[in-house]
Design a protein around this motif. Structure first.
Motif, short mmCIF file in Angstrom:
data_model
loop_
_atom_site.label_atom_id
_atom_site.label_comp_id
_atom_site.label_asym_id
_atom_site.label_seq_id
_atom_site.Cartn_x
_atom_site.Cartn_y
_atom_site.Cartn_z
N VAL B 144 -3.06 1.79 2.06
CA VAL B 144 -1.62 1.60 1.85
C VAL B 144 -0.98 0.95 3.08
N MET B 147 4.95 1.92 1.85
CA MET B 147 5.25 2.86 0.77
C MET B 147 6.73 3.20 0.73
N ALA B 156 3.40 2.39 -3.66
CA ALA B 156 2.60 2.00 -2.50
C ALA B 156 2.09 0.58 -2.69
N ARG B 158 -0.94 -1.64 -1.76
CA ARG B 158 -2.32 -1.49 -1.29
C ARG B 158 -2.83 -2.85 -0.85
N THR B 166 0.22 -3.20 -6.18
CA THR B 166 1.30 -2.21 -6.09
C THR B 166 1.00 -1.08 -7.05
N VAL B 175 -2.19 9.99 0.28
CA VAL B 175 -2.29 8.56 0.58
C VAL B 175 -3.02 8.35 1.90
N VAL B 177 -3.15 5.60 4.82
CA VAL B 177 -2.35 4.46 5.24
C VAL B 177 -3.08 3.60 6.27
#
Lengths: 432, 255
Positions: B144, B147, B156, B158, B166, B175, B177
Motif C-alpha cells: 500500500v 490509503m 488503498a 497498491r 485501488t 494493511v 504499507v
C-alpha cells in the motif's frame, strides 16, 4: 499542556561530559532537569581523541570510575618529535599510575561510548534525556534567559546551561560570545584504527590494560599544531590538530598531511594492518586561559565545558574532558546553592569554578599559550632535536666532533639562533 | 473499531554491521533502531487513528534489547505501546513473529486497523501482515502506497510491478504499507518528553498463549561479494569495441 509541564528547573543543551555531569549532579539533588542532545545518541557528535583524568569522575561521585566505560589505564606518557623520516620518542612509564588500591589517574576513552554511559547515569539519577533534538534559539524575557526553542516547541526553565561545545551557538544566542575567532581554535582530524588488543599491547610495550598517551610534534609541516595518539582496548585513536588560518594558506590539505603522518616510518608500523573504522573532523579550543570567554553567565544562563572555553593545552598533554566535568559540577552546585534566589547562580558559578580549582588550573597553564605561539616550534625544533640525535649516534670512523659543536651546527642548519632558543627557553621557564 | 495497531521491529542498525574478510557478519558493534520502514508504519497509524477517532497503539515483539525502542516509538506519536519482551524473538521466524503479534493484538480491545511494513529492514520476509491477517481472520491489503479512511471503509492504492491497483476494504483489516506512504517526521522536543509519560504494557511469552517455536531456523548468515566481470573491450577498432560493449550490455539485460 499546562505551564508546569513546559517548565523545568534546569535545561542543559548538549549531553557531552559537561552537560551530563551537570545533569547528574542536579538530578541527584532532586532538581527537575532536561538534558537535550542534538545527536541521535550522546557522543554521536564527538571527535575528541580521548583520555580522561579520573579525579573529575571522583568529584562527580567517588568510585564512579569503576563502572565507567573506559578503555586502558594510561601508564605510558609519551612525547614524540618527528623530523623528516626520523623520530625521537620519550616514554615515561609509571606503573604507579596504575596502582590497584586507588583510583587510577587517567584512562583512554572512546567518547561515543563514554558519553552515552555518562548520559545514562544522569538519566538514572532522574534527569530527562531527549536525543535527536536541535535547540534553535533561547527565549529571553525582561533581560533574562527563561527557556529554549526547539523546532516548534518552547520549553522553559529557571536556568539554561550551554554545554553545546566549542563554538557554542547557545552562548552566541545569549550574546555572550561572537562567532568564533580563527586564532582561538584548531581544526582537528582523527581516525580510530582497529587492531587486536594483543597487537596493540605488543606494539606499545603495554601490559594488560595498560595504555599509552602520546603527543606528537613535527607532524604538521610547520603549521601551528600537533598530533595525538591514544591506545584504546582494541583500537588506536590517531589525530592531528592545526591552526585553520595556516592550513588555509598551506599547499597541502589537512587530510593529506594526516595521511603523510600515517605513512611516517615511526607511525606506520604502529597502525599497520589496522582498519580505519571512524574518521572525523572538528574544531578544538586552543587558547587556554585567554580562550575562556570574559563572561560565563548572564541571568538564567550558564556556560560549561568547551562552550566556556575550558581546554588546556600544555604541549605535553591536552585536558578538556576532565575540565568539562568539573565545570558541569560547578554549574550544578552553583544552581543548587542559588535555590532561594536563582539570580545568584552566575556569581556562585564563578566561585565554584575557583573552589573546584578549575580557574586556577586554567590560569596556571596560561603561559604555555605563548610558548606554543612560537612559529618555528612546529618544524625547526623537532627537526633540530633529530639532527642532534643523528650526529650523536652516527659513527663513521671520522674524528667525532664535540657535542657542543654538533648542537651549534644543527641550530644554524635549521635557521635558528642561540638567542631565539634562549628567549624560548626563558618563556618556557616562565610558563612553568 | 477505532484503535489502530502499528507493528514495528527493533533491528540492528545496518550502518554498524560489519562484514569480515571471511564474509562472516559482525553484529557486535551494531546499535538497535526501529526498522526504517516501521517509522512510516507508525506515522500511518497515527494518521489513521486520527481519522478513526481512536488511539494508535504500537506493538513490538523483541528481546530485552528492544526496550529502548519504546521511547522512540512513542515519541513518534503513538498513544500507547505493547512490548512483548521474549527471548524467543531472537530465533523467531515469520510464523512465530506473527503468532506473537496476533496474540498481543487480540488482547487489545476495539481494533479497527493493523498496520505493518511490507517487510522489516533486516529480513524483509514480507510475512508479518499476511500471517497476522490469517491468524485473526481479517482481510489483508499489501504493497500500500496510499490509503484513505472513510467511515469503516479503507481505500488503498497498491503499488504493483507495472501498475497501480485501488482496493476498498471494510475494517477491521490488516494493511502492509510501503515507505512512500508518508514522510515519517522526526519527533520534536515535546513529543520526546511526552513519550516518557505514555503507557507501556509489557507482556512475556507466557502471557500470550501462543506457540513461538520457529518452524524454520537460520543456519547461517553471511555477507556476499558482487564479483565484477572485468571484461575489457579492446579488440578491433573503436566502432567494433562499442559494438561489442553494446552487445554485452544487451546480453546482461541492462540495455
Amino acid at each position: 499542556m499546562s505551564q508546569a509541564e513546559d517548565k523545568f528547573d534546569s535545561i542543559i543543551v548538549g549531553a557531552g561530559p559537561a552537560g551530563s555531569a551537570c545533569a547528574y549532579t542536579l538530578a541527584k539533588a532532586g532538581k527537575n532537569v532536561l538534558l537535550i542532545e542534538r545527536g541521535d545518541t550522546p557522543g554521536a557528535k564527538n571527535v575528541t581523541g580521548g583520555r580522561i583524568y579520573t579525579y573529575a569522575l571522583e568529584m562527580l561521585e567517588p568510585g564512579l570510575y569503576a563502572e565507567a566505560a573506559l578503555e586502558r589505564r594510561v601508564t605510558h606518557e609519551q612525547i614524540m618529535l618527528l623530523g623528516g623520516e626520523r623520530a625521537i620518542t620519550v616514554d615515561f612509564h609509571q606503573p604507579g599510575f596504575n596502582a590497584g588500591d586507588q583510583a587510577p589517574m587517567s584512562f583512554t576513552i572512546l567518547r561515543a561510548v563514554f558519553d552515552e554511559w555518562l548520559a545514562a547515569k544522569a538519566e538514572e539519577a532522574g534527569a530527562i534525556v531527549a536525543c535527536g533534538i536541535k535547540v534553535d534559539r533561547l527565549i529571553e524575557q525582561e533581560g533574562r534567559i527563561v527557556g529554549v526553542v526547539a523546532g516548534e516547541d518552547e520549553m522553559y526553565a529557571d536556568v539554561v546551561i550551554a554545554a553545546d561545545g566549542v563554538n557554542s551557538l547557545m552562548a552566541q544566542e545569549a550574546g555572550l560570545i561572537k562567532d568564533i575567532a580563527a586564532k582561538n581554535v584548531g581544526v582537528g582530524v582523527k581516525e580510530v584504527i582497529e587492531l587486536p588488543e594483543q597487537t596493540i599491547s605488543e606494539r606499545f610495550n603495554l601490559r594488560t590494560d595498560e595504555g599509552a598517551a602520546r603527543m606528537l610534534l613535527g607532524c604538521t609541516e610547520g603549521i601551528h599544531g600537533g598530533g595525538f595518539l591514544y591506545t584504546n582496548k582494541q583500537s588506536i585513536s590517531l589525530g592531528c590538530v592545526f591552526t585553520p588560518e595556516e592550513v588555509a594558506r598551506h599547499r597541502k590539505s589537512v587530510q593529506e598531511i594526516f595521511q603523510d603522518l600515517k605513512m611516517h616510518p615511526a607511525i606506520a608500523p604502529l597502525i599497520a594492518d589496522g582498519e580505519s573504522i571512524e574518521y572525523s573532523a572538528h574544531l578544538v579550543s586552543e587558547a587556554g586561559f585567554r580562550g575562556i570567554h570574559p563572561r560565563l553567565y548572564r541571568e538564567g544562563f550558564l556556560m560549561v565545558g568547551d562552550a566556556a572555553g575550558f581546554v588546556v593545552n600544555t604541549g605535553y598533554s591536552i585536558r578538556g574532558i576532565d575540565l568539562a566535568i568539573v565545570s558541569g559540577i560547578a554549574a550544578a552546585k552553583a544552581i543548587i546553592a542559588a535555590a532561594e534566589n536563582i539570580a545568584l547562580a552566575g556569581p556562585n558559578y564563578m566561585q565554584e569554578l575557583n573552589r573546584l580549582k578549575l580557574m586556577p588550573t586554567m590560569k596556571a597553564t596560561d603561559g604555555y599559550f605563548e610558548v606554543l605561539e612560537t612559529p618555528w616550534l612546529y618544524d625547526k625544533i623537532p627537526n633540530l632535536a633529530n639532527d642532534v640525535m643523528e650526529k650523536l649516534f652516527k659513527v663513521d670512523g671520522e674524528t667525532p666532533s664535540g657535542v657542543k659543536e654538533n648542537v651549534l651546527g644543527a641550530i644554524k642548519a635549521n635557521g635558528l639562533s642561540i638567542w631565539q632558543l634562549t628567549k624560548l627557553g626563558i618563556k618556557g621557564v616562565r610558563s612553568l | 473499531m477505532s484503535q489502530v495497531i502499528a507493528c514495528y521491529k527493533w533491528v540492528a542498525d545496518e550502518a554498524d554491521i560489519r562484514i569480515n574478510a571471511d564474509l562472516s557478519v559482525d553484529l557486535s558493534k551494531a546499535k538497535g533502531k526501529i526498522s526504517d520502514y516501521d517509522k512510516n508504519v507508525i506515522e500511518a497509524a497515527v494518521q489513521a487513528a486520527a481519522a478513526l477517532g481512536g488511539k494508535a497503539v504500537g506493538v513490538t515483539f523483541g528481546t530485552a534489547d528492544a526496550k529502548p525502542s519504546l521511547k522512540d516509538a512513542l515519541s513518534r506519536g503513538l498513544d500507547e505501546a505493547c512490548y512483548i519482551n521474549a527471548q524467543e524473538a531472537s530465533q523467531a521466524d515469520g510464523a512465530a513473529t506473527a503468532r506473537a503479534l496476533a496474540a498481543a493484538i487480540k488482547k487489545i480491545a476495539d481494533v479497527g486497523l493493523i498496520i505493518c511494513a511490507e517487510g522489516a529492514s533486516d529480513t524483509y520476509s514480507r510475512q508479518t501482515a499476511p500471517r497476522i491477517g490469517a491468524l485473526l481472520d481479517l482481510p489483508v491489503v499489501t504493497s500500500v502506497s496510499k490509503m484513505d479512511i472513510n467511515g469503516n471503509i479503507l481505500t488503498a492504492a497498491r503499488k504493483l510491478d507495472d501498475c497501480m491497483q485501488t482496493v476498498k476494504v471494510e475494517l477491521p483489516a490488516v494493511v502492509a504499507v510501503l515507505p512512500e506512504i508518508n514522510p515519517a517526521p522526526i519527533p520534536g522536543l515535546k513529543a520526546v518528553l511526552a513519550a516518557g509519560k505514555k503507557t507501556v504494557t509489557e507482556l512475556k511469552a507466557a502471557d500470550l498463549g501462543a506457540d513461538l517455536t520457529p518452524r524454520s531456523t537460520v543456519s547461517e548468515v553471511k555477507g556476499y561479494v558482487m564479483n565484477r566481470k572485468n571484461i575489457i573491450f579492446n579488440e578491433g577498432d573503436l566502432a567494433e569495441q562499442v559494438k561489442a560493449l553494446a552487445a554485452a550490455l544487451r546480453k546482461e539485460g541492462v540495455l
